[in-house]
Motif scaffolding. Structure first.
Motif, PDB file in Angstrom:
ATOM      1  N   LYS A 188       0.823  -1.209   0.000  1.00  0.00           N
ATOM      2  CA  LYS A 188       0.000   0.000   0.000  1.00  0.00           C
ATOM      3  C   LYS A 188       0.857   1.259   0.000  1.00  0.00           C
ATOM      4  O   LYS A 188       0.678   2.154  -0.821  1.00  0.00           O
ATOM      5  N   THR A 189       1.787   1.291   0.934  1.00  0.00           N
ATOM      6  CA  THR A 189       2.645   2.473   1.030  1.00  0.00           C
ATOM      7  C   THR A 189       3.453   2.651  -0.253  1.00  0.00           C
ATOM      8  O   THR A 189       3.589   3.760  -0.776  1.00  0.00           O
ATOM      9  N   THR A 190       3.963   1.546  -0.761  1.00  0.00           N
ATOM     10  CA  THR A 190       4.764   1.606  -1.986  1.00  0.00           C
ATOM     11  C   THR A 190       3.942   2.173  -3.141  1.00  0.00           C
ATOM     12  O   THR A 190       4.418   3.021  -3.905  1.00  0.00           O
ATOM     13  N   LEU A 230      -3.485   9.596   2.146  1.00  0.00           N
ATOM     14  CA  LEU A 230      -3.312   9.437   3.585  1.00  0.00           C
ATOM     15  C   LEU A 230      -2.920   7.992   3.875  1.00  0.00           C
ATOM     16  O   LEU A 230      -3.673   7.066   3.603  1.00  0.00           O
ATOM     17  N   ASP A 231      -1.732   7.832   4.448  1.00  0.00           N
ATOM     18  CA  ASP A 231      -1.241   6.480   4.703  1.00  0.00           C
ATOM     19  C   ASP A 231      -1.432   6.153   6.181  1.00  0.00           C
ATOM     20  O   ASP A 231      -0.695   6.633   7.031  1.00  0.00           O
ATOM     21  N   GLU A 232      -2.418   5.346   6.468  1.00  0.00           N
ATOM     22  CA  GLU A 232      -2.785   4.969   7.835  1.00  0.00           C
ATOM     23  C   GLU A 232      -2.838   6.176   8.764  1.00  0.00           C
ATOM     24  O   GLU A 232      -2.137   6.220   9.783  1.00  0.00           O
ATOM     25  N   PRO A 233      -3.674   7.134   8.431  1.00  0.00           N
ATOM     26  CA  PRO A 233      -3.691   8.362   9.221  1.00  0.00           C
ATOM     27  C   PRO A 233      -4.244   8.165  10.630  1.00  0.00           C
ATOM     28  O   PRO A 233      -4.000   8.992  11.498  1.00  0.00           O
ATOM     29  N   THR A 292       2.407  10.866   5.447  1.00  0.00           N
ATOM     30  CA  THR A 292       3.183   9.628   5.511  1.00  0.00           C
ATOM     31  C   THR A 292       2.695   8.742   6.661  1.00  0.00           C
ATOM     32  O   THR A 292       2.081   9.214   7.607  1.00  0.00           O
ATOM     33  N   GLN A 293       3.024   7.474   6.541  1.00  0.00           N
ATOM     34  CA  GLN A 293       2.602   6.523   7.567  1.00  0.00           C
ATOM     35  C   GLN A 293       3.280   6.848   8.898  1.00  0.00           C
ATOM     36  O   GLN A 293       2.659   6.861   9.943  1.00  0.00           O
ATOM     37  N   LYS A 294       4.594   7.140   8.798  1.00  0.00           N
ATOM     38  CA  LYS A 294       5.343   7.521   9.993  1.00  0.00           C
ATOM     39  C   LYS A 294       5.323   9.049  10.061  1.00  0.00           C
ATOM     40  O   LYS A 294       5.455   9.715   9.043  1.00  0.00           O
TER      41      LYS A 294
HETATM   42 MG   LIG Z   1       2.384   1.077   4.829  1.00  0.00          MG
END
Ligand SMILES: [Mg+2]
Ligand SMILES: Nc1ncnc2c1ncn2[C@@H]1O[C@H](COP(=O)(O)OP(=O)(O)OP(=O)(O)O)[C@@H](O)[C@H]1O
Lengths: 379, 308
Positions: B46-48, B160-163, B86-88
Motif C-alpha cells: 500500500k505504502t509503496t 493518507l497512509d494509515e492516518p 506519511t505513515q510515519k
Molecule cells: Mg504502509
C-alpha cells in the motif's frame, strides 16, 4: 510556471527552518562556538609558552677565558641547560639526532684569537627545530646574552672590540624543519582548521538526519528542489562560520598579538568561499552517507588530511610529493596560504588569486556531486 | 486543469525491490471527490503504491495520470497539488506546530501565509498548542498536525497512509467527519487503513495482498462479489464446536465474537455439510451477512494460495 525552476521562497523556507533547528539544538550550537575557543586555548597555550631550560650540549674547541665566560653566561640564562659536553662533531650530531639535546653550541678553536683580533668569530648553534615554538625564543635570546656578557669582559684596551654589530657572529642551523613555523603562522592557520572541522561535520549530518528521522519523505513529497535544499542548508552555517572567523581573528590580534598587515575585509571575503567549500563538502558527504555515524566518519576522513597535509601541522614543502598532491586538492591548504599571506605578508587580491581558483574549483565539484547524489526519490 | 473525471487513473503500475515484486500491475481509477479506501495486510504494498502516485518512487512499469499529470514525467506538478500524509510522522519534532505549518506553507508558496497557517491551526483545534514542539505531542495530536500540514496548500488530492493508526475512537470519528467534509468540497482522498469501520466509511474500496489488487468496489459490492457464506452460532461450549469445525473441509474461518462464533466458507455446500456434522440442539445457528473483515481474510487466504 515551471516547477523545475529554482525559487527563493522555497530556499528561504529551508533557511528559516535550519535557523530555528540550529537555535533549538543547544549542544551543537555550543560546540560550534566551543570548538574554536578550545582549539585556540590549546594551540595558543603551546605557542605562548616560552620554553626554558632546554637541554644543550657544548662543543668547545677553545677553552680560553672568553669561551668560558660565554659558556658560563649561557649556563646562567634560563633558556639553556648545559647537560652535555661533546668532544667531536659526530658525537654532537648524534645527541641532536636522538633528541637528547635541543641545541649544540659549537665554539671554534680560534674563538679567543679571532675575538681579540676583532675578526668576529662565528659561533655555530645547531638547533633541533622540529618544534619551532620551542627553539625560537631561545635562539633569539642567545645573541643578546652573548653580546652583553662579552661586552663586560671587553674592557679597557679591548673595548674597541665592542663592534657595532657585536664582537662575534652567530650562525644558526635549524635542522629538520626548514620552513620554521612561528606562532604567527599557527593562529591564522587555526582558522582553516577550525572551519574545516566544524563546518564539514555539522553539515555532513544535515541530510542524513532528515533521512534518519523520516522527515526526508515529507520533504521529497513537496516541490522543493535539490539545489534549494543544499543551498538552504548551507546559508545558515555561513553565518556560524563568520562568527568563528571573527572569534579567531579577535583572539589572534588581542590574545596572541599576531600582526595583521593585510586587509581584514579581504580575509572575510575569502573566508566566504572557503566556508562554502567546506559546507558543500559536508552536504555532499551527507547525501552519500546512509546514516549519521557514516556521515561523521566521512567528515573525519576529510578532516585528518586537512589538518595533517595542508601545511598546518607540517611544513608543506617538507612533505613527500604524494602528500603534497593530496594537500593541493584540499581547500584548507589554499586557505592557509591565503590567510597567512594576507595577515602576515600583506598580500592583496592579485597575490592570492592563484589560491582562489582551486577553492572555486573545489566548491563547484563538491556542489555538483552533492546535487547529483541528492536523491529526488526514495528509490 | 485537465478535463478528466478521474483524480487517479493508472494502469499496470508495478514496483520491484531487488527482484521481489512488491506492487504487481495494479490498475486503479479514483473519481474526483471520492473517498477511496486502500486495504491490505502488512507488507501488501500500500505504502509503496502511494509513494509511486506522488512521485517518491519511480514505477518499474505502468502508466497513467494523477490529477491529469503523467505519473512518470510530471512528478513535479503532481507534488504541487497533492497532500501526502506519511505513515510515519515526518514533520520536524524540534519545530513548534506553527513553525512546521509555516515551513510547509513557505515551501508551497501559499498566498497569505500567516492567515493560512492560523486558519489551519483553528480548523483542526490546534490553535492553543501552536507554540508546542511537535515532538512533545501525543500520537493523536501529531496526526492532526500532519493532516493540517498536508492540507495547507489546498491540494486536490489527499494521499493518507494509515492516518488513524493509534488514534482513539472519538478522535478517529472527528477525523473521518473532517475527511467527509473535505470530500464533499471536491477533494479526492485515497486512504489506507486496517480498520473495518473506516473501510465502510469509504465510498469505494480496493483490497491488496502480496502486491495484487484482489477486489474493489463499494463495501456492498466487495462483500457480494466474495460469495462468502457466514453462519453465526451461539450456545454453550463454543470452544469445542470451533475445534470440531476446524477439522472439516470447507470451513475457512472460525472466529469468536464475544459469546458467538462466526463460521465462514466460500463453498456453501461444503460448509453446510460441515455444520450438519457438528450440529447439536443446544446451539442456535443463524445465517448472517458476511462482514468486510470475513471477506478480506478469506481473500487473503486465497491470495496466499495463489501468490505466496
Ligand atoms: Mg504502509
Ligand atoms: N525501500 C524498500 N526496499 C526494499 N523493500 C521495500 C522497500 N519499501 C518497502 N519494501 C517492501 O515492500 C513490501 C511492501 O511494503 P509496503 O510498505 O508498501 O507495505 P504496506 O502495505 O504499506 O504495509 P503496512 O500495512 O505494514 O504499512 C514489504 O515487503 C517491504 O518490506
Amino acid at each position: 510556471m515551471t516547477p523545475r525552476r529554482f525559487t527563493f521562497h522555497r530556499l528561504w523556507a529551508i533557511v528559516m527552518k535550519e535557523f530555528i533547528q540550529m537555535r533549538r539544538d543547544r549542544v551543537t550550537f555550543a560546540m560550534m562556538i566551543g570548538i574554536p575557543l578550545m582549539q585556540l586555548m590549546l594551540f595558543g597555550f603551546a605557542i605562548n609558552s616560552d620554553p626554558k631550560h632546554l637541554p644543550t650540549a657544548i662543543r668547545a674547541a677553545d677553552q680560553g677565558p672568553f669561551a668560558r665566560t660565554l659558556v658560563a653566561a649561557l649556563r646562567h640564562s634560563d633558556y639553556f641547560s648545559l647537560v652535555r659536553e661533546a668532544q667531536t662533531e659526530a658525537e654532537a650530531h648524534n645527541l641532536l639526532q636522538l633528541g637528547e639535546v635541543q641545541f649544540v653550541i659549537n665554539i671554534p678553536e680560534d674563538f679567543s684569537r679571532k675575538l681579540l683580533r676583532g675578526e668576529q668569530p662565528t659561533v655555530l648553534i645547531e638547533a633541533d627545530a622540529t618544534d619551532p615554538a620551542a627553539t625560537g625564543p631561545a635562539l633569539s635570546a642567545v645573541r643578546a646574552i652573548a653580546n652583553s656578557v662579552l661586552d663586560r669582559d671587553l674592557t679597557g684596551s679591548l673595548a674597541r672590540l665592542r663592534a657595532k654589530d657585536g664582537p662575534l657572529n652567530f650562525s644558526i642551523h635549524a635542522h629538520y624543519n626548514p620552513e620554521n613555523i612561528t606562532q604567527y603562522n599557527v593562529v591564522p592557520g587555526l582558522m582553516g582548521v577550525v572551519l574545516t572541522m566544524t563546518m564539514v561535520v555539522i553539515t555532513s549530518l544535515a541530510i542524513t538526519r532528515e533521512r534518519e528521522r523520516g522527515t526526508m519523505e515529507n520533504l521529497l513529497a513537496t516541490p522543493v528542489r535539490p539545489f534549494e535544499v543544499m543551498v538552504g542548508k548551507i546559508l545558515p552555517y555561513i553565518a556560524v562560520g563568520y562568527i568563528q572567523v571573527t572569534l579567531i581573528l579577535v583572539a589572534a590580534r588581542f590574545l596572541f598579538g599576531v600582526p595583521m598587515v593585510g586587509s581584514l575585509p579581504l580575509v572575510y571575503a575569502v573566508s566566504l568561499l572557503f566556508i562554502a567549500c567546506n559546507l558543500a563538502m559536508g552536504i555532499t558527504f551527507s547525501s552519500l552517507a546512509s546514516n549519521q555515524l557514516q556521515a561523521v566518519q566521512m567528515a573525519f576522513f576529510f578532516f585528518l588530511p586537512s589538518i595533517l597535509l595542508s601545511g598546518f601541522m607540517f611544513p608543506f614543502r617538507g612533505m613527500p610529493e604524494w602528500a603534497q598532491w593530496i594537500g593541493t586538492c584540499l581547500p584548507n591548504t589554499h586557505f592557509l596560504r591565503i590567510v597567512r599571506g594576507i595577515l602576515l605578508k600583506g598580500n592583496g587580491p592579485a597575490e592570492i588569486l592563484p589560491e582562489i581558483w582551486p577553492l572555486l574549483a573545489f566548491l563547484v565539484i563538491a556542489m555538483t556531486i552533492g546535487v547529483k547524489r541528492y536523491r529526488q526519490t526514495l528509490d | 486543469m485537465s478535463a478528466t473525471d478521474f483524480a487517479i487513473d493508472v494502469a499496470g503500475v508495478t514496483k520491484k525491490f531487488g527482484g521481489k515484486t512488491v506492487v504487481n500491475a495494479i490498475d486503479l481509477q479514483v473519481k474526483r471527490g471520492e473517498i477511496y479506501g486502500f486495504l491490505g495486510p502488512n507488507g501488501s504494498g500500500k505504502t509503496t503504491f502511494i509513494r509511486m502516485l506522488c512521485g517518491l518512487l519511480t514505477p518499474d512499469a505502468g502508466s497513467g495520470t494523477c490529477l491529469g499529470y503523467d505519473v512518470l514525467r510530471e512528478q513535479a506538478e503532481i507534488k504541487r497539488h497533492v497532500g501526502y500524509m506519511t505513515q510515519k510522522f515526518s514533520y520536524y519534532e524540534d519545530l513548534s506546530l506553527r513553525e512546521n505549518l509555516d515551513f510547509i506553507a513557505r515551501i508551497y508558496d501559499v498566498p497569505d501565509r500567516a492567515g493560512a497557517v492560523q486558519r489551519s491551526l483553528d480548523r483542526l483545534g490546534l490553535a492553543n498548542r501552536s507554540a508546542q514542539l511537535a515532538g512533545q505531542l501525543s500520537g493523536g495530536w501529531k496526526q492532526r498536525l500532519a493532516l493540517a500540514a498536508c492540507l495547507i496548500h489546498d491540494p486536490q488530492l489527499l494521499l493518507l497512509d494509515e492516518p488513524t493508526a493509534g488514534v482513539d475512537p472519538k478522535a478517529r470519528r472527528e477525523f473521518w467527519d473532517e475527511i467527509h467534509t473535505l470530500a464533499a468540497g471536491g477533494l479526492t482522498v485515497l486512504i489506507t487503513t486496517h480498520y473495518m469501520d473506516e473501510a465502510e466509511r469509504c465510498h469505494r474500496l480496493a483490497y491488496l495482498a502480496y502486491g495484487n489488487l484482489l477486489t474493489r468496489g463499494t463495501a456492498h459490492e466487495v462483500i457480494a462479489s466474495a460469495q462468502l457464506t457466514t453462519w453465526m452460532v451461539s450456545g454453550p461450549d463454543l470452544r469445542d464446536v470451533a475445534a470440531a469445525l476446524r477439522t472439516h473441509d470447507g470451513v475457512e474461518q472460525v472466529v469468536a465474537f464475544g459469546t458467538t462464533l462466526h463460521v465462514s466458507g466460500r463453498d456453501a455446500q461444503k460448509l453446510d455439510a460441515a455444520i450438519a456434522a457438528v450440529r447439536d440442539p443446544r446451539h442456535e445457528w443463524k445465517k448472517i451477512r458476511s462482514g468486510l473483515e470475513d471477506v478480506f481474510i478469506s481473500l487473503m487466504d486465497a491470495a496466499r494460495d495463489n501468490f505466496a
